[in-house]
Design an enzyme around this catalytic site. Structure first.
Site, PDB file in Angstrom:
ATOM      1  N   HIS A   8     -18.424 -29.034  -5.175  1.00  0.00           N
ATOM      2  CA  HIS A   8     -18.580 -27.583  -5.270  1.00  0.00           C
ATOM      3  C   HIS A   8     -18.550 -27.248  -6.750  1.00  0.00           C
ATOM      4  CE1 HIS A   8     -14.345 -28.429  -5.471  1.00  0.00           C
ATOM      5  NE2 HIS A   8     -14.269 -27.398  -6.273  1.00  0.00           N
ATOM      6  N   GLU A  27     -10.613 -22.841 -14.731  1.00  0.00           N
ATOM      7  CA  GLU A  27     -11.523 -23.190 -13.645  1.00  0.00           C
ATOM      8  C   GLU A  27     -11.961 -21.926 -12.907  1.00  0.00           C
ATOM      9  OE1 GLU A  27     -10.621 -27.136 -11.315  1.00  0.00           O
ATOM     10  OE2 GLU A  27      -9.983 -25.399 -10.153  1.00  0.00           O
ATOM     11  N   ASP A  52     -22.254 -29.455 -18.990  1.00  0.00           N
ATOM     12  CA  ASP A  52     -22.875 -28.271 -18.400  1.00  0.00           C
ATOM     13  C   ASP A  52     -23.933 -28.666 -17.369  1.00  0.00           C
ATOM     14  OD1 ASP A  52     -23.288 -25.517 -18.085  1.00  0.00           O
ATOM     15  OD2 ASP A  52     -24.966 -25.537 -19.493  1.00  0.00           O
ATOM     16  N   HIS A  53     -23.834 -28.074 -16.185  1.00  0.00           N
ATOM     17  CA  HIS A  53     -24.753 -28.351 -15.072  1.00  0.00           C
ATOM     18  C   HIS A  53     -24.742 -29.822 -14.662  1.00  0.00           C
ATOM     19  CE1 HIS A  53     -25.941 -24.280 -15.965  1.00  0.00           C
ATOM     20  NE2 HIS A  53     -26.607 -24.251 -14.836  1.00  0.00           N
ATOM     21  N   HIS A  58     -17.823 -24.764 -10.304  1.00  0.00           N
ATOM     22  CA  HIS A  58     -16.993 -23.779 -10.995  1.00  0.00           C
ATOM     23  C   HIS A  58     -17.735 -23.296 -12.233  1.00  0.00           C
ATOM     24  CE1 HIS A  58     -13.247 -24.381  -8.766  1.00  0.00           C
ATOM     25  NE2 HIS A  58     -13.493 -25.684  -8.803  1.00  0.00           N
ATOM     26  N   CYS A 111     -11.189 -27.960  -2.808  1.00  0.00           N
ATOM     27  CA  CYS A 111     -11.741 -28.807  -3.875  1.00  0.00           C
ATOM     28  C   CYS A 111     -12.001 -30.231  -3.399  1.00  0.00           C
ATOM     29  CB  CYS A 111     -10.830 -28.789  -5.103  1.00  0.00           C
ATOM     30  SG  CYS A 111     -11.047 -27.292  -6.104  1.00  0.00           S
ATOM     31  N   HIS A 140     -17.616 -30.533  -9.092  1.00  0.00           N
ATOM     32  CA  HIS A 140     -16.676 -31.651  -8.996  1.00  0.00           C
ATOM     33  C   HIS A 140     -16.200 -31.787  -7.557  1.00  0.00           C
ATOM     34  CE1 HIS A 140     -12.564 -29.376  -9.670  1.00  0.00           C
ATOM     35  NE2 HIS A 140     -13.288 -28.819  -8.739  1.00  0.00           N
TER      36      HIS A 140
HETATM   37 NI    NI Z   1     -12.680 -27.156  -7.610  1.00  0.00          NI
END
Ligand code: NI
Length: 148
Positions: free
Chosen positions: A39, A124, A79-80, A41, A33, A14
């Site tokens: 990036h 997260e 996911d992914h 998580h 972020c 995100h």
């Molecule tokens: Ni983040």
């Protein structure tokens, strides 16, 4: 009342930014972020359902069924993926753990027919967790993500 919880994990990217803020403000508020190209998580999702154990099964909700629902309604969608771009339900929403938890509630709640959805906890990282219990929060603001 008994509370049962099922966990699931997913990995996603995100970027946190508000396109109505300056670049400097976005960096000051969202820090790492705000990284331009996003990036990742490793998220941990915990869904808690409240209810009374069924007299025949002893279950509040069959956790195998809850696990399948969580996969179908939430995990398979995120996911992914890049949460700013790939998930229609999150489009334009600043994808903080808080906001994601609220959206996940709206996706899952209609499917919970044994007991009632009590909370959605989204971690997260080991240190940062958001929990939503369904209290009214109004419509989430959506922004045109024209810069990422
Ligand atoms: Ni983040």
């Amino acid at each position: 009342m008994v509370y049962v919880t099922r966990k699931a994990h997913f990995s996603a990217a995100h970027r946190l930014f508000n396109p109505t803020f300056t670049d400097e403000a976005n960096e000051a508020i969202f820090d790492k972020c705000n990284n331009l190209h996003g990036h990742g998580h490793n998220y941990q999702l915990e869904v808690t359902v409240a209810g009374l154990p069924d007299p025949q099964t002893g279950y509040v909700i069959d956790l195998k069924r809850l696990a399948r629902l969580m996969d179908e309604v939430i995990v398979d969608k995120v996911d992914h993926k890049h949460l700013n771009h790939d998930v229609p339900e999150l489009r334009g929403i600043i994808p903080t753990a808080e906001n994601i938890a609220i959206v996940f509630w709206s996706l899952l709640e209609p499917h919970i027919t044994e007991g009632r959805l009590y909370s959605i906890r989204l971690a997260e990282s080991d240190n940062n967790v958001a929990e939503y219990r369904g209290e009214p929060v109004g419509a989430l603001p959506r922004f045109e993500h024209t810069r990422a």
